[in-house]
Enzyme design. Structure first.
Site, PDB file in Angstrom:
ATOM      1  N   ARG A  91      55.180  19.866  -5.753  1.00 47.86           N
ATOM      2  CA  ARG A  91      55.237  20.670  -4.531  1.00 47.86           C
ATOM      3  C   ARG A  91      53.839  20.939  -3.976  1.00 47.86           C
ATOM      4  NH1 ARG A  91      59.305  23.268  -2.669  1.00 47.86           N
ATOM      5  NH2 ARG A  91      60.378  23.407  -4.652  1.00 47.86           N
ATOM      6  N   GLY A 118      68.155  19.573  14.147  1.00 45.85           N
ATOM      7  CA  GLY A 118      67.087  20.009  15.062  1.00 45.85           C
ATOM      8  C   GLY A 118      67.588  20.649  16.345  1.00 45.85           C
ATOM      9  N   SER A 119      68.770  21.282  16.292  1.00 47.70           N
ATOM     10  CA  SER A 119      69.252  21.912  17.530  1.00 47.70           C
ATOM     11  C   SER A 119      68.392  23.121  17.894  1.00 47.70           C
ATOM     12  CB  SER A 119      70.734  22.284  17.423  1.00 47.70           C
ATOM     13  OG  SER A 119      70.917  23.356  16.537  1.00 47.70           O
ATOM     14  N   ARG A 137      63.115  22.903   2.660  1.00 48.93           N
ATOM     15  CA  ARG A 137      62.250  22.908   1.483  1.00 48.93           C
ATOM     16  C   ARG A 137      61.573  24.261   1.379  1.00 48.93           C
ATOM     17  NH1 ARG A 137      60.373  19.009  -1.614  1.00 48.93           N
ATOM     18  NH2 ARG A 137      58.393  20.073  -1.917  1.00 48.93           N
ATOM     19  N   HIS A 192      67.017  32.220  10.007  1.00 47.99           N
ATOM     20  CA  HIS A 192      67.967  32.115   8.898  1.00 47.99           C
ATOM     21  C   HIS A 192      69.346  32.575   9.360  1.00 47.99           C
ATOM     22  CE1 HIS A 192      69.283  31.976   4.759  1.00 47.99           C
ATOM     23  NE2 HIS A 192      69.881  33.142   4.972  1.00 47.99           N
TER      24      HIS A 192
HETATM   25  C1  GRF Z   1      70.069  26.773  11.343  1.00 50.48           C
HETATM   26  O1  GRF Z   1      71.308  27.381  11.136  1.00 50.48           O
HETATM   27  C2  GRF Z   1      68.952  27.658  10.848  1.00 50.48           C
HETATM   28  O2  GRF Z   1      69.254  29.010  10.885  1.00 50.48           O
HETATM   29  C3  GRF Z   1      68.794  27.227   9.409  1.00 50.48           C
HETATM   30  O3  GRF Z   1      69.053  25.845   9.426  1.00 50.48           O
HETATM   31  C4  GRF Z   1      69.899  25.513  10.515  1.00 50.48           C
HETATM   32  C5  GRF Z   1      69.226  24.413  11.272  1.00 50.48           C
HETATM   33  O4  GRF Z   1      70.036  23.893  12.306  1.00 50.48           O
HETATM   34  N1  GRF Z   1      67.487  27.579   8.907  1.00 50.48           N
HETATM   35  P1  GRF Z   1      69.421  22.851  13.341  1.00 50.48           P
HETATM   36  O5  GRF Z   1      68.859  21.681  12.538  1.00 50.48           O
HETATM   37  O6  GRF Z   1      68.349  23.559  14.131  1.00 50.48           O
HETATM   38  O7  GRF Z   1      70.571  22.430  14.198  1.00 50.48           O
END
Ligand code: GRF
Length: 215
Positions: free
Chosen positions: A68, A15-16, A94, A112
């Protein structure tokens, strides 16, 4: 859109990116309220972050649903109650089915870690290194029914230096993710970014392949 944005965040892990959005709100850079954080993984550190910031949070574990469609239906019901402007995917591991995607047209945003359409799916840093790419990056896009395939809003690039490992790329990628995601949300809030069908308009320019952002 001049009012504050209201957001639902979906995540599965650290969740960064969610944290970067919270920090941007706290600094007054992004005028938004996070109404709810939902994870499919009860151990997601992102849920702890939400608790710490007193943001409503819950785990809806996909393992408790038959398929789903029923899982996505539950997500729809919960998110509908919050009346949010955008559903922000922040490491949500997911695939969302077509019922979900069609229910929230042009309201679901994803980040992404690659320069889409290159490398949809997982292990993007590994693929970049295997292919000896000289550049890499992140893409923010609207979510459609395909895998990482919706209309691109914006992207940022990094150079890949000799000797760099996956871990180095991951760190560099996180740094630009934490800039571009709150930035794009704030441009939605300010009305700078608008969408119509699959067209993205930023500051009166229509973009077919997204706009490049720079720190
Ligand atoms: C990120 O690299 C994002 O691009 C991808 O998943 C990762 C999530 O990282 N979809 P975080 O949990 O927000 O640290």
């Amino acid at each position: 859109m001049n009012k504050n944005l209201s957001l639902a965040i979906l995540l599965s892990g650290n969740g960064s990116n969610f944290q970067a959005i919270v920090d941007s709100i706290d600094k007054g850079q992004l005028k938004a309220a996070i109404k709810i954080v939902i994870s499919n993984n009860k151990n997601a550190f992102g849920l702890k972050r939400a608790k710490k910031h007193n943001i409503k949070n819950l785990c809806i574990d996909h393992k408790n649903f038959a398929d789903r469609e029923s899982y996505d239906q539950r997500l729809i019901e919960i998110i509908e109650q919050e009346k949010v402007d955008f559903i922000v995917l922040a490491g949500f591991m997911r695939i969302l089915g077509s019922n979900f995607v069609r229910h929230f047209p042009n309201k679901i945003i994803n980040i992404h870690p690659s320069l889409l359409p290159k490398y949809p799916g997982l292990n993007t840093h590994k693929k970049v290194l295997e292919n000896k790419d000289k550049e890499h990056g992140v893409t923010v896009h609207l979510v459609d029914e395909g895998l990482d395939s919706g209309p691109i809003i914006g992207f940022m690039k990094i150079n890949v230096e000799d000797e760099e490992k996956e871990n180095d790329l991951e760190n560099k990628i996180h740094k630009i993710e934490h800039y571009i995601y709150p930035k794009i949300l704030s441009e939605f809030q300010e009305g700078k970014i608008t969408t119509a069908g699959n067209k993205i308009r930023i500051d009166d320019v229509f973009y077919k392949d997204g706009k490049e952002y720079f720190i």
